[in-house]
Design an enzyme around this catalytic site. Structure first.
Site, PDB file in Angstrom:
ATOM      1  N   GLU A   1      -8.683  -6.066   4.854  1.00 39.58           N
ATOM      2  CA  GLU A   1      -9.283  -6.264   3.537  1.00 39.58           C
ATOM      3  C   GLU A   1      -9.022  -7.672   3.019  1.00 39.58           C
ATOM      4  O   GLU A   1      -9.913  -8.314   2.435  1.00 39.58           O
ATOM      5  CB  GLU A   1      -8.739  -5.237   2.543  1.00 39.58           C
ATOM      6  CG  GLU A   1      -9.266  -3.832   2.730  1.00 39.58           C
ATOM      7  CD  GLU A   1      -8.852  -2.927   1.585  1.00 39.58           C
ATOM      8  OE1 GLU A   1      -8.715  -3.431   0.443  1.00 39.58           O
ATOM      9  OE2 GLU A   1      -8.656  -1.724   1.824  1.00 39.58           O
TER      10      GLU A   1
ATOM     11  N   ARG B   1       0.220  12.410  14.550  1.00 34.84           N
ATOM     12  CA  ARG B   1      -1.085  13.049  14.376  1.00 34.84           C
ATOM     13  C   ARG B   1      -2.081  12.580  15.426  1.00 34.84           C
ATOM     14  O   ARG B   1      -2.953  13.344  15.849  1.00 34.84           O
ATOM     15  CB  ARG B   1      -1.640  12.764  12.978  1.00 34.84           C
ATOM     16  CG  ARG B   1      -2.098  11.322  12.737  1.00 34.84           C
ATOM     17  CD  ARG B   1      -2.703  11.169  11.345  1.00 34.84           C
ATOM     18  NE  ARG B   1      -2.951   9.788  10.978  1.00 34.84           N
ATOM     19  CZ  ARG B   1      -4.087   9.144  11.206  1.00 34.84           C
ATOM     20  NH1 ARG B   1      -5.087   9.754  11.819  1.00 34.84           N
ATOM     21  NH2 ARG B   1      -4.230   7.887  10.827  1.00 34.84           N
TER      22      ARG B   1
ATOM     23  N   ASP C   1      -8.953   8.858  15.684  1.00 37.23           N
ATOM     24  CA  ASP C   1      -8.413   8.075  14.578  1.00 37.23           C
ATOM     25  C   ASP C   1      -8.867   8.620  13.226  1.00 37.23           C
ATOM     26  O   ASP C   1      -8.066   8.761  12.291  1.00 37.23           O
ATOM     27  CB  ASP C   1      -8.842   6.610  14.738  1.00 37.23           C
ATOM     28  CG  ASP C   1      -8.145   5.687  13.758  1.00 37.23           C
ATOM     29  OD1 ASP C   1      -7.048   6.033  13.271  1.00 37.23           O
ATOM     30  OD2 ASP C   1      -8.690   4.601  13.474  1.00 37.23           O
TER      31      ASP C   1
ATOM     32  N   GLY D   1       2.201   1.586   7.953  1.00 40.70           N
ATOM     33  CA  GLY D   1       1.054   2.462   8.106  1.00 40.70           C
ATOM     34  C   GLY D   1       1.254   3.447   9.240  1.00 40.70           C
ATOM     35  O   GLY D   1       2.371   3.700   9.689  1.00 40.70           O
TER      36      GLY D   1
ATOM     37  N   GLY E   1      -0.388  -0.614   6.578  1.00 40.20           N
ATOM     38  CA  GLY E   1      -0.960  -0.545   7.907  1.00 40.20           C
ATOM     39  C   GLY E   1      -1.899  -1.724   8.109  1.00 40.20           C
ATOM     40  O   GLY E   1      -1.912  -2.678   7.317  1.00 40.20           O
ATOM     41  N   ASP E   2      -2.728  -1.650   9.140  1.00 41.50           N
ATOM     42  CA  ASP E   2      -3.596  -2.778   9.455  1.00 41.50           C
ATOM     43  C   ASP E   2      -4.785  -2.905   8.502  1.00 41.50           C
ATOM     44  O   ASP E   2      -5.364  -3.977   8.358  1.00 41.50           O
ATOM     45  CB  ASP E   2      -4.109  -2.639  10.892  1.00 41.50           C
ATOM     46  CG  ASP E   2      -2.973  -2.673  11.905  1.00 41.50           C
ATOM     47  OD1 ASP E   2      -2.184  -3.632  11.866  1.00 41.50           O
ATOM     48  OD2 ASP E   2      -2.867  -1.747  12.715  1.00 41.50           O
TER      49      ASP E   2
ATOM     50  N   ASN F   1       0.857  -1.188   0.000  1.00 42.80           N
ATOM     51  CA  ASN F   1       0.000   0.000   0.000  1.00 42.80           C
ATOM     52  C   ASN F   1       0.892   1.237   0.000  1.00 42.80           C
ATOM     53  O   ASN F   1       1.492   1.576   1.023  1.00 42.80           O
ATOM     54  CB  ASN F   1      -0.908   0.012   1.231  1.00 42.80           C
ATOM     55  CG  ASN F   1      -1.808   1.237   1.254  1.00 42.80           C
ATOM     56  OD1 ASN F   1      -1.893   1.984   0.283  1.00 42.80           O
ATOM     57  ND2 ASN F   1      -2.487   1.450   2.371  1.00 42.80           N
ATOM     58  N   PRO F   2       1.002   1.940  -1.130  1.00 39.09           N
ATOM     59  CA  PRO F   2       1.898   3.106  -1.189  1.00 39.09           C
ATOM     60  C   PRO F   2       1.308   4.350  -0.544  1.00 39.09           C
ATOM     61  O   PRO F   2       1.975   5.373  -0.452  1.00 39.09           O
ATOM     62  CB  PRO F   2       2.083   3.309  -2.694  1.00 39.09           C
ATOM     63  CG  PRO F   2       0.816   2.811  -3.291  1.00 39.09           C
ATOM     64  CD  PRO F   2       0.365   1.659  -2.428  1.00 39.09           C
TER      65      PRO F   2
END
Length: 522
Positions: free
Chosen positions: A209, A308, A295, A234, A203-204, A139-140
């Protein structure tokens, strides 16, 4: 049953190791060597490498046998390697966590001897059940958008050193996710017979998915047993941290990759999240209230990386929200006194439950659901209990860590068949802030403001914010919004959220349904 490594014939021959004369032995699961001076009675310390936990792989170049290592201790250029872990005895690597990539070079007396030793090491590594071919999804766009560089710089060098094959598409050594639910679509249609595991450099969310894609398949019972691997790329990286922490390994990308290379596996609970005819599968957590608000609403600060979350948490505590509602649950043994008893419940489940983001996505030509229908429970036989709001936060965890530095569910286990619930109701604003600083090691659950318990099933009945704004909140599962009642409307023609905010949402745990790569044998 005897260990195949102990049954293999031992080898012992003179060799030059990292340029120095030595006597090398390969016995059982260990490669060892002693400097020639020590063999003749002089000074010298025997070095050892454990193949299972310190060796990536090997390759033969003429008389030279190059053993790629990933071992604890020193081993950079010009450094004396440790007595136990000889990784990098002459070739330096990049330090990462408590391990270091390196190389031990054995120069044998002939090409045939090098081939014989290379074959013997490869046979012993193969007997460990390590994966031979992996399908890798990158996942970029997750975290700081570093998925591609992590794959190229941290993942590829290790899996190539281990001799693992991986899929390539369009001449690129990965399949990059290009849109939301793309990984789910890939997992739904992939020919899984070609691979020993699916790895997510992400990430998770991408891992979740893939699980949902597996469980939408007609052959879901076989698909869900394909081992899953996670390389943290992620913002939160809760699953990778949970796996490494449980094995006593420092959090690092390289340690996560090596966990997959070693090939150990363990079962992982899967939670079925249901509202009406809609179903979604979760493996990490579900939140409502403060944590979900932080989140999701902090996405505008994604450029800050994981910082963040802390930044927006402070903003939300200053203007603390509370939500009306009710939580019903079936407590695990030992938690039967939490909450109040419930006389009767109404099931959230209806006939024809679907397993995707669209209610008619996973069915055959006769209108029957294809894929896993979810766990079967007789609700009439369950003893339900309840807690009433207002709530500051409702947090349901399947694994201990929600992110690299937040142990949200310290007693959570990967396959105990329960979710861990951490619920905050009445709590002064500045005490909420104090709880944040106790979250790193999970100590916050000892606060009198936190209800912490385990459940087999739980139902959330979300309400509006206290204070008459007419707005609800956000329900977030594994980093994705599944229901939203705060008046936000997705722009750009995006579809509505998976579920509605207000009607009950029920979670039921299916014990050990999935399989995940784990850093060490159990």
């Amino acid at each position: 049953m005897a260990d195949p490594q102990t049954q293999a014939a031992a080898l012992a021959e003179p060799a030059r190791i990292n340029g120095a004369a030595a006597e090398a032995t390969l016995s059982g699961g260990e490669l060892a060597w002693r400097p020639a001076a020590a063999v003749g009675g002089g000074e010298g310390q025997e070095r050892r490498l454990e193949l299972e936990s310190e060796v990536l792989g090997c390759r033969v170049e003429g008389r030279k046998l190059r053993v790629a290592t990933f071992a604890a201790g020193s081993g950079g250029d010009g450094e004396e390697p440790s007595a136990r872990a000889c990784g990098g005895g002459g070739k330096g690597g990049v330090a990462d966590g408590s391990r270091r990539r390196g190389e031990v070079v054995l120069e044998m007396e002939s090409d045939d001897a090098a081939e014989r030793w290379g074959d013997a090491i490869r046979d012993r590594l193969a007997s460990l059940g390590r994966p031979k071919r992996l399908f890798i999804i990158v996942n970029p766009y997750g975290g700081k958008r570093s998925g591609r560089s992590i794959f190229q710089n941290d993942v590829l060098p290790l899996i190539e050193a281990a001799g693992i094959l991986y899929t390539m598409q369009d001449c690129a050594p990965c399949l990059e996710t290009k849109h939301r639910l793309h990984a789910q679509e890939i997992a739904h249609s992939l020919d899984l017979r070609k691979y020993d595991g699916i790895v997510c450099v992400s990430g998770d969310g991408v891992l979740v998915e893939v699980v949902n894609g597996f469980l939408q398949r007609e052959d879901w019972e076989t698909a869900i047993k394909v081992p899953l691997g996670i390389i943290p790329a992620g913002t939160g990286n809760g699953m990778a941290q949970s796996l490494l922490h449980a094995a006593g390994e420092p959090f690092s990308i390289s340690n996560a990759v090596f966990a997959i290379i070693r090939g150990h596996k363990r079962a992982l609970d899967v939670t079925s999240v249901v509202q009406g005819k809609t179903r979604f599968f979760s493996v990490l957590m579900l939140t409502w209230g403060l944590v979900a608000d932080v989140d999701i609403e902090s996405e505008k600060y994604r450029w800050m990386g994981s910082a963040r979350l802390e930044f927006y948490f402070l903003l939300r505590v200053i203007n603390l929200r509370r939500y009306n509602g009710r939580v019903l649950f079936v407590p695990a043994p030992g938690y039967e006194e939490v909450g109040e008893p419930v006389e009767q419940t109404t099931s959230c489940k209806q006939n024809g439950v679907s397993t995707g983001s669209q209610e008619d996505k996973a069915n055959d030509g006769n209108g029957e659901t294809i894929g896993y229908p979810g766990p079967s429970i007789e609700e009439a036989d369950l003893e339900w209990r309840s807690l009433s709001g207002p709530f500051v936060s409702v947090w349901l965890g399947n694994v201990p860590f929600a992110s690299e530095d937040a142990m949200a569910a310290p007693k959570a286990e990967f396959s105990d068949g329960y979710l861990d619930a951490a619920i905050i109701r009445d709590c002064p604003r500045w005490d909420v802030l104090g709880l944040m600083f106790q979250m790193k090691d999970g100590a916050y659950v000892n606060s009198p403001y936190v209800e912490y318990f385990k459940v087999k099933a739980i139902r959330i009945e979300p309400g509006l914010r206290v204070g008459g704004s007419g707005k609800g909140g956000i329900i977030d599962s594994d980093g994705e919004v599944i229901a939203r009642g705060d008046g936000f409307r997705a722009g750009g023609g995006e579809a509505e959220h998976l579920m509605a905010y207000g009607p009950p949402i029920q979670l039921t745990v299916d014990q050990g349904l999935a399989t995940i790569f784990f850093p060490r044998s159990r």
